[in-house]
Design a protein around this motif. Structure first.
Motif, PDB file in Angstrom:
ATOM      1  N   ASN A   1       0.862  -1.177   0.000  1.00  0.00           N
ATOM      2  CA  ASN A   1       0.000   0.000   0.000  1.00  0.00           C
ATOM      3  C   ASN A   1       0.900   1.230   0.000  1.00  0.00           C
ATOM      4  O   ASN A   1       1.582   1.514   0.987  1.00  0.00           O
ATOM      5  CB  ASN A   1      -0.904  -0.015   1.233  1.00  0.00           C
ATOM      6  N   LEU A   2       0.910   1.954  -1.090  1.00  0.00           N
ATOM      7  CA  LEU A   2       1.805   3.099  -1.213  1.00  0.00           C
ATOM      8  C   LEU A   2       1.416   4.249  -0.289  1.00  0.00           C
ATOM      9  O   LEU A   2       2.229   5.121   0.000  1.00  0.00           O
ATOM     10  CB  LEU A   2       1.820   3.587  -2.668  1.00  0.00           C
ATOM     11  N   ALA A   3       0.180   4.223   0.202  1.00  0.00           N
ATOM     12  CA  ALA A   3      -0.276   5.294   1.089  1.00  0.00           C
ATOM     13  C   ALA A   3       0.352   5.208   2.475  1.00  0.00           C
ATOM     14  O   ALA A   3       0.592   6.221   3.124  1.00  0.00           O
ATOM     15  CB  ALA A   3      -1.804   5.264   1.203  1.00  0.00           C
ATOM     16  N   ASN A   4       0.641   3.965   2.947  1.00  0.00           N
ATOM     17  CA  ASN A   4       1.200   3.806   4.298  1.00  0.00           C
ATOM     18  C   ASN A   4       2.372   2.833   4.349  1.00  0.00           C
ATOM     19  O   ASN A   4       2.879   2.511   5.431  1.00  0.00           O
ATOM     20  CB  ASN A   4       0.114   3.364   5.281  1.00  0.00           C
ATOM     21  N   ASN A   5       2.778   2.317   3.178  1.00  0.00           N
ATOM     22  CA  ASN A   5       3.916   1.405   3.060  1.00  0.00           C
ATOM     23  C   ASN A   5       3.682   0.049   3.744  1.00  0.00           C
ATOM     24  O   ASN A   5       4.628  -0.657   4.068  1.00  0.00           O
ATOM     25  CB  ASN A   5       5.195   2.042   3.623  1.00  0.00           C
ATOM     26  N   GLU A   6       2.425  -0.342   3.952  1.00  0.00           N
ATOM     27  CA  GLU A   6       2.112  -1.619   4.584  1.00  0.00           C
ATOM     28  C   GLU A   6       1.944  -2.718   3.532  1.00  0.00           C
ATOM     29  O   GLU A   6       1.442  -2.473   2.433  1.00  0.00           O
ATOM     30  CB  GLU A   6       0.825  -1.510   5.409  1.00  0.00           C
ATOM     31  N   ASP A   7       2.364  -3.946   3.904  1.00  0.00           N
ATOM     32  CA  ASP A   7       2.157  -5.097   3.029  1.00  0.00           C
ATOM     33  C   ASP A   7       0.684  -5.487   3.026  1.00  0.00           C
ATOM     34  O   ASP A   7       0.015  -5.443   4.071  1.00  0.00           O
ATOM     35  CB  ASP A   7       2.987  -6.291   3.508  1.00  0.00           C
ATOM     36  N   VAL A   8       0.188  -5.883   1.871  1.00  0.00           N
ATOM     37  CA  VAL A   8      -1.198  -6.320   1.731  1.00  0.00           C
ATOM     38  C   VAL A   8      -1.248  -7.522   0.796  1.00  0.00           C
ATOM     39  O   VAL A   8      -0.305  -7.785   0.056  1.00  0.00           O
ATOM     40  CB  VAL A   8      -2.113  -5.203   1.170  1.00  0.00           C
ATOM     41  N   VAL A   9      -2.349  -8.249   0.860  1.00  0.00           N
ATOM     42  CA  VAL A   9      -2.619  -9.317  -0.092  1.00  0.00           C
ATOM     43  C   VAL A   9      -3.737  -8.836  -1.011  1.00  0.00           C
ATOM     44  O   VAL A   9      -4.766  -8.345  -0.539  1.00  0.00           O
ATOM     45  CB  VAL A   9      -3.039 -10.614   0.630  1.00  0.00           C
ATOM     46  N   ILE A  10      -3.540  -8.961  -2.315  1.00  0.00           N
ATOM     47  CA  ILE A  10      -4.518  -8.469  -3.293  1.00  0.00           C
ATOM     48  C   ILE A  10      -5.009  -9.644  -4.126  1.00  0.00           C
ATOM     49  O   ILE A  10      -4.214 -10.382  -4.719  1.00  0.00           O
ATOM     50  CB  ILE A  10      -3.900  -7.401  -4.212  1.00  0.00           C
ATOM     51  N   LYS A  11      -6.317  -9.820  -4.152  1.00  0.00           N
ATOM     52  CA  LYS A  11      -6.917 -10.881  -4.948  1.00  0.00           C
ATOM     53  C   LYS A  11      -7.630 -10.258  -6.141  1.00  0.00           C
ATOM     54  O   LYS A  11      -8.430  -9.334  -5.989  1.00  0.00           O
ATOM     55  CB  LYS A  11      -7.905 -11.691  -4.107  1.00  0.00           C
ATOM     56  N   GLU A  12      -7.321 -10.755  -7.333  1.00  0.00           N
ATOM     57  CA  GLU A  12      -7.912 -10.251  -8.565  1.00  0.00           C
ATOM     58  C   GLU A  12      -8.885 -11.279  -9.132  1.00  0.00           C
ATOM     59  O   GLU A  12      -8.563 -12.465  -9.230  1.00  0.00           O
ATOM     60  CB  GLU A  12      -6.813  -9.971  -9.584  1.00  0.00           C
ATOM     61  N   TYR A  13     -10.073 -10.824  -9.510  1.00  0.00           N
ATOM     62  CA  TYR A  13     -11.016 -11.711 -10.199  1.00  0.00           C
ATOM     63  C   TYR A  13     -10.524 -11.915 -11.625  1.00  0.00           C
ATOM     64  O   TYR A  13     -10.524 -10.996 -12.432  1.00  0.00           O
ATOM     65  CB  TYR A  13     -12.419 -11.101 -10.189  1.00  0.00           C
ATOM     66  N   MET A  14     -10.068 -13.141 -11.916  1.00  0.00           N
ATOM     67  CA  MET A  14      -9.522 -13.445 -13.236  1.00  0.00           C
ATOM     68  C   MET A  14      -9.835 -14.903 -13.582  1.00  0.00           C
ATOM     69  O   MET A  14      -9.003 -15.797 -13.406  1.00  0.00           O
ATOM     70  CB  MET A  14      -8.007 -13.199 -13.251  1.00  0.00           C
ATOM     71  N   PRO A  15     -11.061 -15.178 -14.044  1.00  0.00           N
ATOM     72  CA  PRO A  15     -11.439 -16.542 -14.419  1.00  0.00           C
ATOM     73  C   PRO A  15     -10.842 -16.900 -15.775  1.00  0.00           C
ATOM     74  O   PRO A  15     -11.322 -16.462 -16.820  1.00  0.00           O
ATOM     75  CB  PRO A  15     -12.965 -16.475 -14.466  1.00  0.00           C
ATOM     76  N   GLN A  16      -9.798 -17.699 -15.768  1.00  0.00           N
ATOM     77  CA  GLN A  16      -9.005 -17.922 -16.977  1.00  0.00           C
ATOM     78  C   GLN A  16      -9.776 -18.611 -18.100  1.00  0.00           C
ATOM     79  O   GLN A  16      -9.431 -18.459 -19.271  1.00  0.00           O
ATOM     80  CB  GLN A  16      -7.752 -18.714 -16.627  1.00  0.00           C
ATOM     81  N   LYS A  17     -10.810 -19.369 -17.771  1.00  0.00           N
ATOM     82  CA  LYS A  17     -11.597 -20.040 -18.804  1.00  0.00           C
ATOM     83  C   LYS A  17     -12.692 -19.140 -19.376  1.00  0.00           C
ATOM     84  O   LYS A  17     -13.339 -19.492 -20.361  1.00  0.00           O
ATOM     85  CB  LYS A  17     -12.208 -21.314 -18.252  1.00  0.00           C
ATOM     86  N   LEU A  18     -12.890 -17.990 -18.723  1.00  0.00           N
ATOM     87  CA  LEU A  18     -13.958 -17.082 -19.154  1.00  0.00           C
ATOM     88  C   LEU A  18     -13.442 -15.775 -19.722  1.00  0.00           C
ATOM     89  O   LEU A  18     -14.193 -15.039 -20.365  1.00  0.00           O
ATOM     90  CB  LEU A  18     -14.887 -16.763 -17.973  1.00  0.00           C
TER      91      LEU A  18
END
Length: 315
Positions: free
Chosen positions: A39-56
Motif C-alpha cells: 500500500n503506497l499510502a502507508n507502506n504496509e504489506d497487503v494481499v490483493i486478490k484479482e477476479y480473473m477466471p481464466q476459462k472465461l
C-alpha cells in the motif's frame, strides 16, 4: 505477449493498481489470482486478490480483463459474486476471519485487498508432518475456527469451501479462515439452484449438485474433514463416493489410541454423510469437542455436591 501467456494471465510485478503496487505472485485458482502488494499510502504489506477466471476471460495488452466471446454473462455474474464476497467480508471483523480492508473495480474486473499476516498454510503444514498433528494443536486451532464460523453464520453467510489450503496458521496457533470465493447467503433453497464449488474430500454431498440444500451443516462437514486430514495426513474419501458406499473407518476407531474420545466423536459427527445427522450449528460441534472436559467438570461438581449434602446431614 508470448511471455504473458506463459504466466497464466497474471499481472507483471511492479504493476500499480489504485494505491497499491504488486510485488509477488502468491498463487491462485481457476477464478482468481493472489498477489503480495504494498500500500503506497502507508507502506504496509497487503494481499490483493484479482477476479480473473481464466476459462472465461483474457488479459489484454493494456492489462485490462475482457470476457471471452459467449462468456460475457457468466463473467459478469462471477464478478458480481466476487464483489459480494468482498463486501460481506469487509463487514466481518473477527480475529479468525481474513480482514478485507478495501475492494474496488478496475481494468474491467474487481480487486479485493486484505491485511497481510505472517504464518504458514495448514495444507503445507499437514504435508510437512504427514498428519498426526497433536491433540493440543487440534484443541488450539479448531475451536477458534468454529468461533469464526459462528460469526459468519450469524450474519447469514456460508463459506462453502473450507479445506486445509484455505486456513492460514499465524504464530501461536492463531488460525485465519481464507478465500470466501464460494460464499453464499443462507436463503438458498432447492428453488434457487446455484452451482456449487466442490473440493473432493472436503465438500459435503449436498454441494455436488446445483440446488443442493446447503447450510451451516455444510461448512461443518468441511471443517470435520479438515480435522480428519490433520490426523490422517491425506484428504478423506469424497462425500459422493461415501454416499454410495461408505468405506471410511470412523475416526473414533481409526485414531482411538492417539486422541481423546470427544475429539474423535466430534469429527465423526461433523462428517456424517446425511446432512440431517450432522451438527446444525458451530456451537453444538464445539460442545461435542469439549464433552470430555465437561464430563470431568460435571463429575467433580457432583462429588462436591454429595460431600456438601453429607456434611449438612451430619450437622
Amino acid at each position: 505477449m508470448i511471455c504473458m501467456a506463459k504466466i497464466s494471465h497474471t499481472l507483471p510485478l511492479g504493476t500499480k493498481i489504485d494505491t497499491y503496487v504488486l510485488e509477488k505472485i502468491l498463487g491462485g485458482g481457476g477464478f482468481g489470482i493472489v498477489y503480495l502488494g504494498k500500500n503506497l499510502a502507508n507502506n504496509e504489506d497487503v494481499v490483493i486478490k484479482e477476479y480473473m477466471p481464466q476459462k472465461l476471460a483474457q488479459r489484454l495488452p493494456d492489462f485490462s480483463v475482457e470476457p471471452l466471446d459467449g462468456h460475457q454473462e457468466t463473467f459478469a455474474t462471477g464478478r458480481k459474486l466476487f464483489f459480494n464476497e468482498a463486501s460481506a467480508l469487509s463487514k466481518l471483523k473477527h480475529p479468525n476471519i481474513v480482514d478485507v480492508q478495501n475492494f474496488f473495480e478496475k481494468h474491467g474486473t474487481a480487486y479485493m485487498v486484505m491485511r497481510y499476516e505472517s504464518g504458514a498454510n495448514l495444507q503445507q503444514y499437514i504435508k510437512n508432518r504427514g498428519g498426526g498433528l497433536s491433540e493440543k494443536f487440534m484443541r488450539t486451532v479448531f475451536p477458534q475456527l468454529l468461533d469464526g464460523l459462528t460469526a459468519i453464520h450469524s450474519r447469514g453467510v456460508l463459506h462453502l469451501d473450507i479445506k486445509p489450503s484455505n486456513i492460514h496458521l499465524r504464530p501461536g496457533g492463531r488460525p485465519l479462515l481464507l478465500d470466501f470465493g464460494a460464499v453464499h447467503t443462507m436463503n438458498l433453497t432447492k428453488r434457487n439452484p446455484q452451482a456449487q464449488v466442490v473440493t473432493a474430500g472436503f465438500s459435503p454431498v449436498e454441494q455436488y449438485k446445483a440446488g443442493g440444500y446447503v447450510g451451516p451443516w455444510s461448512d461443518l462437514y468441511a471443517l470435520g474433514a479438515t480435522m480428519r486430514a490433520c490426523l490422517e495426513g491425506v484428504p478423506p474419501p469424497a462425500a459422493n463416493d461415501r454416499a454410495e458406499k461408505d468405506m471410511m473407518r470412523p475416526a473414533k476407531e481409526a485414531f482411538k489410541k492417539k486422541y481423546s474420545a470427544s475429539l474423535l466423536d466430534a469429527i465423526d459427527w461433523a462428517m456424517e454423510v446425511d446432512p440431517l445427522l450432522r451438527p446444525q450449528s458451530s456451537e453444538k460441534l464445539l460442545e461435542r469437542i469439549n464433552a470430555d472436559e465437561k464430563d470431568r467438570t460435571g463429575s467433580s461438581d457432583n462429588v462436591l455436591g454429595k460431600l456438601v449434602s453429607n456434611l449438612r446431614r451430619n450437622l
